[in-house]
Design a protein around this motif. Sequence first.
Motif, mmCIF file in Angstrom:
data_model
loop_
_atom_site.group_PDB
_atom_site.id
_atom_site.type_symbol
_atom_site.label_atom_id
_atom_site.label_comp_id
_atom_site.label_asym_id
_atom_site.label_seq_id
_atom_site.Cartn_x
_atom_site.Cartn_y
_atom_site.Cartn_z
ATOM 1 N N ASN A 1 -11.360 5.966 -5.435
ATOM 2 C CA ASN A 1 -11.744 5.897 -6.657
ATOM 3 C C ASN A 1 -11.081 6.850 -7.621
ATOM 4 O O ASN A 1 -11.344 6.958 -8.886
ATOM 5 N N LYS A 2 -10.445 7.618 -7.046
ATOM 6 C CA LYS A 2 -9.496 8.933 -7.814
ATOM 7 C C LYS A 2 -8.324 8.545 -7.658
ATOM 8 O O LYS A 2 -7.451 8.990 -8.922
ATOM 9 N N CYS A 3 -7.508 7.778 -6.631
ATOM 10 C CA CYS A 3 -6.034 7.546 -6.554
ATOM 11 C C CYS A 3 -6.128 5.921 -6.389
ATOM 12 O O CYS A 3 -6.608 5.386 -5.621
ATOM 13 N N ALA A 4 -5.094 5.577 -7.378
ATOM 14 C CA ALA A 4 -5.197 4.098 -7.540
ATOM 15 C C ALA A 4 -4.332 3.304 -6.354
ATOM 16 O O ALA A 4 -4.673 2.237 -5.780
ATOM 17 N N LEU A 5 -3.748 4.260 -5.451
ATOM 18 C CA LEU A 5 -2.897 3.867 -4.237
ATOM 19 C C LEU A 5 -3.692 4.029 -3.043
ATOM 20 O O LEU A 5 -3.047 3.599 -1.924
ATOM 21 N N PHE A 6 -4.961 4.439 -3.165
ATOM 22 C CA PHE A 6 -5.777 4.785 -1.953
ATOM 23 C C PHE A 6 -7.009 3.627 -2.055
ATOM 24 O O PHE A 6 -7.646 3.738 -2.871
ATOM 25 N N GLU A 7 -7.233 2.991 -1.015
ATOM 26 C CA GLU A 7 -8.246 2.083 -0.811
ATOM 27 C C GLU A 7 -8.979 2.216 0.330
ATOM 28 O O GLU A 7 -8.669 2.658 1.309
ATOM 29 N N LYS A 8 -10.189 1.408 0.261
ATOM 30 C CA LYS A 8 -11.192 1.802 1.549
ATOM 31 C C LYS A 8 -11.393 0.051 1.970
ATOM 32 O O LYS A 8 -11.768 -0.814 0.957
ATOM 33 N N PRO A 9 -11.158 -0.317 3.119
ATOM 34 C CA PRO A 9 -11.392 -1.704 3.476
ATOM 35 C C PRO A 9 -12.774 -2.074 3.389
ATOM 36 O O PRO A 9 -13.917 -1.066 3.548
ATOM 37 N N ALA B 1 -11.232 3.109 8.516
ATOM 38 C CA ALA B 1 -9.754 2.732 8.121
ATOM 39 C C ALA B 1 -9.567 3.221 6.600
ATOM 40 O O ALA B 1 -10.704 3.391 5.951
ATOM 41 N N PHE B 2 -8.229 3.077 6.251
ATOM 42 C CA PHE B 2 -7.901 3.426 5.064
ATOM 43 C C PHE B 2 -6.680 2.652 4.643
ATOM 44 O O PHE B 2 -5.925 2.274 5.492
ATOM 45 N N ILE B 3 -6.580 2.165 3.207
ATOM 46 C CA ILE B 3 -5.304 1.400 2.799
ATOM 47 C C ILE B 3 -4.495 2.352 1.995
ATOM 48 O O ILE B 3 -5.056 2.947 0.979
ATOM 49 N N ILE B 4 -3.190 2.255 2.000
ATOM 50 C CA ILE B 4 -2.469 2.728 1.051
ATOM 51 C C ILE B 4 -1.592 1.722 0.444
ATOM 52 O O ILE B 4 -0.636 0.969 1.221
ATOM 53 N N GLN B 5 -1.140 1.948 -0.823
ATOM 54 C CA GLN B 5 -0.453 1.118 -1.483
ATOM 55 C C GLN B 5 0.960 1.658 -1.461
ATOM 56 O O GLN B 5 1.389 2.381 -2.192
ATOM 57 N N HIS B 6 1.785 1.237 -0.610
ATOM 58 C CA HIS B 6 3.317 1.546 -0.428
ATOM 59 C C HIS B 6 4.157 1.001 -1.235
ATOM 60 O O HIS B 6 3.709 0.109 -1.841
ATOM 61 N N PHE B 7 5.477 1.412 -1.428
ATOM 62 C CA PHE B 7 6.185 0.728 -2.240
ATOM 63 C C PHE B 7 6.705 -0.826 -1.813
ATOM 64 O O PHE B 7 7.015 -1.477 -2.642
ATOM 65 N N ALA B 8 6.633 -0.908 -0.475
ATOM 66 C CA ALA B 8 6.749 -2.130 -0.090
ATOM 67 C C ALA B 8 5.560 -3.228 -0.093
ATOM 68 O O ALA B 8 5.570 -4.238 -0.424
ATOM 69 N N LYS C 1 0.990 -3.178 1.028
ATOM 70 C CA LYS C 1 -0.238 -2.454 1.352
ATOM 71 C C LYS C 1 -0.124 -2.304 2.723
ATOM 72 O O LYS C 1 -0.152 -3.559 3.539
ATOM 73 N N VAL C 2 -0.843 -1.192 3.489
ATOM 74 C CA VAL C 2 -0.887 -1.187 4.877
ATOM 75 C C VAL C 2 -2.289 -0.498 4.984
ATOM 76 O O VAL C 2 -2.669 0.457 4.400
ATOM 77 N N GLU C 3 -2.965 -1.002 5.759
ATOM 78 C CA GLU C 3 -4.314 -0.765 6.410
ATOM 79 C C GLU C 3 -4.057 0.055 7.635
ATOM 80 O O GLU C 3 -3.609 -0.320 8.803
ATOM 81 N N TYR C 4 -4.333 1.449 7.669
ATOM 82 C CA TYR C 4 -4.525 2.082 8.924
ATOM 83 C C TYR C 4 -5.737 2.427 9.681
ATOM 84 O O TYR C 4 -6.618 2.615 8.898
#
Length: 1850
Positions: free
Chosen positions: A533-541, A547-554, A556-559
């Motif tokens: 909720n502080k960075c728009a590129l970071f999300e939680k499944p 796990a966590f989700i990062i919005q890459h340039f290509a 979204k990837v869930e790690y």
Amino acid sequence: MAASELYTKFARVWIPDPEEVWKSAELLKDYKPGDKVLLLHLEDGKDLEYRLDPKTEELPHLRNPDILVGENDLTALSYLHEPAVLHNLRVRFIDSKLIYTYCGIVLVAINPYEQLPIYGEDIINAYSGQNMGDMDPHIFAVAEEAYKQMARDERNQSIIVSGESGAGKTVSAKYAMRYFATVSGSASEANVEEKVLASNPIMESIGNAKTTRNDNSSRFGKYIEIGFDKRYRIIGANMRTYLLEKSRVVFQAEEERNYHIFYQLCASAKLPEFKMLRLGDANNFHYTKQGGSPVIEGVDDATEMAQTRQACTLLGISESYQMGIFRILAGILHLGNVGFTSRDSDSCTIPPKHEPLSIFCDLMAVDFEEMCHWLCHRKLATATETYIKPISKLQATNARDALAKHIYAKLFNWIVDHVNQVLHSAVKQHSFIGVLDIYGFETFEINSFEQFCINYANEKLQQQFNMHVFKLEQEEYMKEQIPWTLIDFYDNQPCINLIESKLGILDLLDEECRMPKGTDDTWAQKLYNTHLNKCALFEKPRLSNKAFIIQHFADKVEYQCEGFLEKNKDTVFEEQIKVLKSSKFKMLPELFQDDEKAISPSSATSSGRTPLSRTPAKPTKGRPGQAAKEHKKTVGHQFRNSLHLLMETLNATTPHYVRCIKPNDFKFPFTFDEKRAVQQLRACGVLETIRISAAGFPSRWTYQEFFSRYRVLMKQKDVLSERKQTCKNVLEKLILDKDKYQFGKTKIFFRAGQVAYLEKLRADKLRAACIRIQKTIRGWLLRKKYLRMRKAAITVQRYARGHQARCYAKFLRRTKAATIIQKYWRMYVIRRRYKIRRTATIVLQSYLRGYLARNRYRKILREHKAIIIQKWVRGWLARTYYKRSMHAIIYLQCCFRRMMAKRELKKLKIEARSVERYKKLHIGMENKIMQLQRKVDEQNKDYKCLMEKLTNLEGIYNSETEKLRSDLERLHLSEEEAKIATGRVLSLQEEIAKLRKDLEQTQCEKKSIEECADRYKQETEQLVSNLKEENTLLKQEKEALNHLIVEQAKEMTETMEKKLIEETKQLELDLNDERLRYQNLLNEFSRLEERYDDLKEEMTLMVNVPKPGHRRTDSTHSSNESECTFSSEIAETEDIPSRTEEPSEKKVPLDMSLFLKLQKRVTELEQEKQVMQDELDHKEEQVLRSKAKEEERPQIRGAELEYESLKRQELESENKKLKNELNELRKALSEKSAPEVTAPGAPAYRVLMEQLTSVSEELDVRKEEVLILRSQLMSQKEAIQPKNTMTDSTILLEDVQKMKDKGEIAQAYIGLKETNRLLECQLQSQKRSHENEAEALRGEIQSLKEENNRQQQLLAQNLQLPPEARIEASLQHEITRLTNENLYFEELYADDPKKYQSYRISLYKRMIDLMEQLEKQDKTVRKLKKQLKVFAKKIGELEVGQMENISPGQIIDEPIRPVNIPRKEKDFQGMLEYKKEDEQKLVKNLILELKPRGVAVNLIPGLPAYILFMCVRHADYLNDDQKVRSLLTSTINSIKKVLKKRGDDFETVSFWLSNTCRFLHCLKQYSGEEGFMKHNTSRQNEHCLTNFDLAEYRQVLSDLAIQIYQQLVRVLENILQPMIVSGMLEHETIQGVSGVKPTGLRKRTSSIADEGTYTLDSILRQLNSFHSVMCQHGMDPELIKQVVKQMFYIVGAVTLNNLLLRKDMCSWSKGMQIRYNVSQLEEWLRDKNLMNSGAKETLEPLIQAAQLLQVKKKTDDDAEAICSMCNALTTAQIVKVLNLYTPVNEFEERVSVSFIRTIQMRLRDRKDSPQLLMDAKHIFPVTFPFNPSSLALETIQIPASLGLGFISRV
């Protein structure tokens, strides 16, 4: 204009599709603003209502016109968007089989999953030196651009290769490095470029593995810096690796493999040297069998292992180190098989004497017990104490795997460090090119720490890429001085900050790793608390807390957080490492030493770089205690540092981008999955490049290109002299919105879609023009047709009416004629009928009367015959009755007498029984017997008489019987008419009944016989017909067999001829191959020799540093260049002063082993060459004998006649010449009236006698020539019969070889002896005839000598007569001679008037020829007289000037005519004498300092060669072998020195090639060998060498000539190379034919002729220059033809290669341009009379390629025509041209894929080379045909300009 205006009816658009991503559709009606729905027609035939988005009302993407589909550069498209990019890539990949495409500065490479022939050395040579936009996209083009920018801008370069696993990154990087290694070469003897390439197999074996996506996937990233020196040659390399996938060592997923090196070791386990490793099959090891796929299809691991070992050897890794590496790798495999057994839940143990562990310990040379202990225990250290704690089975297994991974990682780093040490160069590095092969963006179902690091690296690279693209756009706008507008592009700095900033993901990960009880879960919670909720590129499944989700340039990837901490720590137990460090195996502790103490070269840095290179990394200069601290750094921290270092390096270089695309996930060749491709295009930044380009001005045109393309949109008044202003005026009218375009300095910039609008306007204009042309043409054609039809109708009417009138007149004439005919015909018919009836009546009357008369006659005759029959019948009846009565009476008498005789007999029997009776009987028995005897005799006489009578009676009876029978027959015929003898009638009736029965029976038998006969006849006829049919069939079969036999004989003959031709061709090819190999060896030898000389000079410079002010000139410099060519004896003849001047050269050792090997190889090649030449000559002689056998026989008599006529012509020419000389003398003497002139001592008399002497000498020479000619003719005549006998003998020998039976051989031998006898007889008869002819010829020669003496006497007599009488006497003598000659020939040809007539005709012809020659000589005499007058005038002026300075006394003392005193010429021998010490001066003036241009213009061709040979002749005359060797050695060395100094000058090389060949021909011509002497005159034969055989030197000179020829070819190739592509392909020879298409960012060379560009005329001028230079230098015509053939081959090969690599050149119009250019070259050949040189044939592939571009390419017939037409092109070339064929205008069509497949199917059986390009560097083997000189050596004068005054003629 507004974009919505382009959405008109039939416009094509792209709409989204879930399956195909984008689908094409066509508008069914125009779009109007406000419409909510578009009516579309899909390609599958369906109609669709496409609803627009009500919010955005965004229209679908427009589709580019078909003419732009398949462009090399995506930025050349009018509409730049995702569907256009995807469709263009798909068309190029699937339809054209092109895997490379430009997208601005990015090269998009699609993996074809198939080996393509586009990476050979010929392709590298084709791309070398070319501009990036001039050739089709290729990885070599990117490499060439990087290499060129490095050399031009002096800035380091980088090639960044990225993409998914399996996309082809490693292969692309490998090919880029191969390009650098091939193009640049090496600056040292170490062959660094080969070592750079050799590092690839090693790194692939230890760093690549099979995955589900790729069979050879790189599981690490690497950055290779290739270093170059100031001359831009490779001097070394350095490699950096990133993030090796260590987990693959211990675990592989399904269908995957471990690293290749393990399977290579297992495949090679049976090798003897690998037995100590105790390996086996890969399925026996836990670390290699988990994937279940130990074998890669098509890959042999044992072969790969051999290549890996070979590469290690090349890189200097010794055998011991290699075995050490293999021991460690084998130990890892055995370590994986170590098993653990649980004792309880917290401890485990290893079984005692566990075999895998014991093998591991043996290989690692460590203690078994110690390693077994620490694999099951670990040490825990606290602040005060240390504990040893057992570990569970799972922990032990994880520790074992961690140890294996750690060992492999250390070994990997050690190998990389060793490779870097080998590739490191001590030479100072000037610049470098880096090749980055790094993983692309990855996203899987489960993504872990490796994917996080990979995507982090890709975020950094994408940021650098975006900045570079933005920077290039900005530079382009600023360069063209157009207003700069800020382009909004995606900046991924926030994502990078999220990962690497303070409290970023990596920072929190390192912090958690330092916590004692840190876990993956606690780290995940920290991430959520910090960034959620502080960075728009970071999300939680939603459904996971781990796990966590990062919005890459290509994307979204869930790690998944599981395993992040463990992988980041990368921990391994220290006790296990200590055990390994204590190993006795020396190599193993090296892997674990610190960087400062390691023996491996990991600390080596490229400190020798110039400021152009990047600065060395700072961490390499850390403090001593820093190593331990660095060892504790996490993997993420190390990766971040190395990534920062990489980005610094990339930012300091000029980057070049290669984006590799994986077309499908199944590794199918040339299969394109649109979904996967779009994912990768979005991920690799290609679409971002397109978006940035589309946001500005993507379409860019130069003013000239715009004018050429859109000239049709301009009016005549709009065209100005200045192109820029013209374009501005036109654009302002065409595009009203000025924001849609901008004018730069050299280009016009357009917004997206504007070029498509202009193309639409152009197409509409062209279409309207076409319609107008069609309308006008059709109207004109119809009018012409109407007028032609009207004229035809009038003509038809006229002829029809005339025909009708003629028909009516004909009808009237026919009616009248018919009436007349009818009148006469009716009269004729009636009269004929009357005559017929009258004649019939008379005939009937005559026949009736005759019939009645005959009837009456028959009746009378019948009655007369009846009476006669009655008379004979009545007499026969009476006689018959009488005979019957007599017969009855006689019968009765006989019966009565028989009865009486019986009674008497009975009585006699009774009496005989009594004795008295016998007594009575015996009484008088003798008398009775006598009586009876007499009676018997009488009875016999009577019997004889009766028999005679009976015979007579029988004859009479028979005659009577015959008569009666005849009468009876007559009676039978007249039985019905007679009707008498009723008693006899019954018997006759019975007989008639019998006869009737017999007749009926006979008729039945006859009928049956006839039926049988008919049946037999039918059967016979059928049998005959069958036999005829069989006979016909047999005849047909016979004819067919005869035809077949004839055909087979013809085929066999043709086959034998073809076989003979093929064998001859094969022998020629083999000979050419041998020549080529030999000449290549010579080329390599000359290169090594030059290299040796260079090294020698360098050594000289290093050893003898010249003092200041001291300079040594090259004029007196003597080198030992010939040491590799000549023997030591030759080297010893060099001068002593030269040795004292260069003592350093003696110190350079000669590589005698190399020299001896080369010399031995050259000798072997010479022998093979001689054998091949002998075989070829033998074959040629056989063919020539078979052809000339029949031709030479009728020519024997013709040769004799030709010889006699030639002899007479020679004699008559001599007589004519004598007459001309006499006439000139008479004229000269008649002009002088002084009597003292003709006195014997007068000057004129002496002149006359000298001329007479010269005439007699010339006459002798002519006689000798006549004799030589006669002998040649006679030898030819004698050679005719032996040739025939030779051919017969060869045939007999062949027959003998075929015989197998001894009897046949004996018979053949007898026949051969008879043949020999016959041949001997023939030879003897020919010999006698030849002797007779020779005797006759001797008589003729004797008569000619007498005639000559008579002529001389007459000449002497005439000289004593006065001039008038002299003329009359000579005329009288000439008349007498001609009369005698005519009388002689009249007598000779008295019997044959035809021969006499032909003689007279030939005589007249000779008279005419002589008169023409006389006229020419008169003209020459007049010209010489004029020159003589001028010279006499000048001499007179000089004499007047001298007379003024002379006193009168002196004038009186001088003779009257001192000028007229002649000096007798010295009889020169054609030799030049020089002193031994003048040899260097001779070489200097004649070779080293000679200017070819002055010699070629002012002196005779080949003069230096003649002078050198005349010097050699004098040395041979003196029998001075040292002088000959020294002169030849100095000559060859000096020529080499000149060519080395001025080897790039065509004129110099051509001059010395000509002189070398002439020198070689002189050595052959005057060698004394009969084969070379037959063209010489007798005088030239006297000049032959007498003491020395210089055959070895001839071979040396031939080798030198070959080297010069090859150098000449290289020179002309370097001159022609820049002209060919521009002149043959790019320049528009026919203006206006080729169209200019829109181009992208990679601008190509314009086809419009600018100043300084080469044209076809430039090539022709250069060819003229070459030809004129060679002709001026007197080069042999055959050699000129070979040079021209080589030039044309270069032109054709280079042109065709560029055509095959340039898609923009493969069009119909370009084919027409090429054909026109080729026709101009052929015209040049005709002008130079060089059509038979074979040069035209070398252009055949280019001609066929041009025809292929122009022919129709649709139907099967077209395919058949193409296959038969393109026989000089390979299948790969034909398919390549068809794939590259590109329409330039909208009216052309592309080649369909089905048609190309049809071509491939038809050509599949053709056996040709798979090579795509022609070898432009190929040099045809050169030959030097013997060309004797007619120049007499004694006539050669040495000009003073050569400075050879120290040489004297002998």
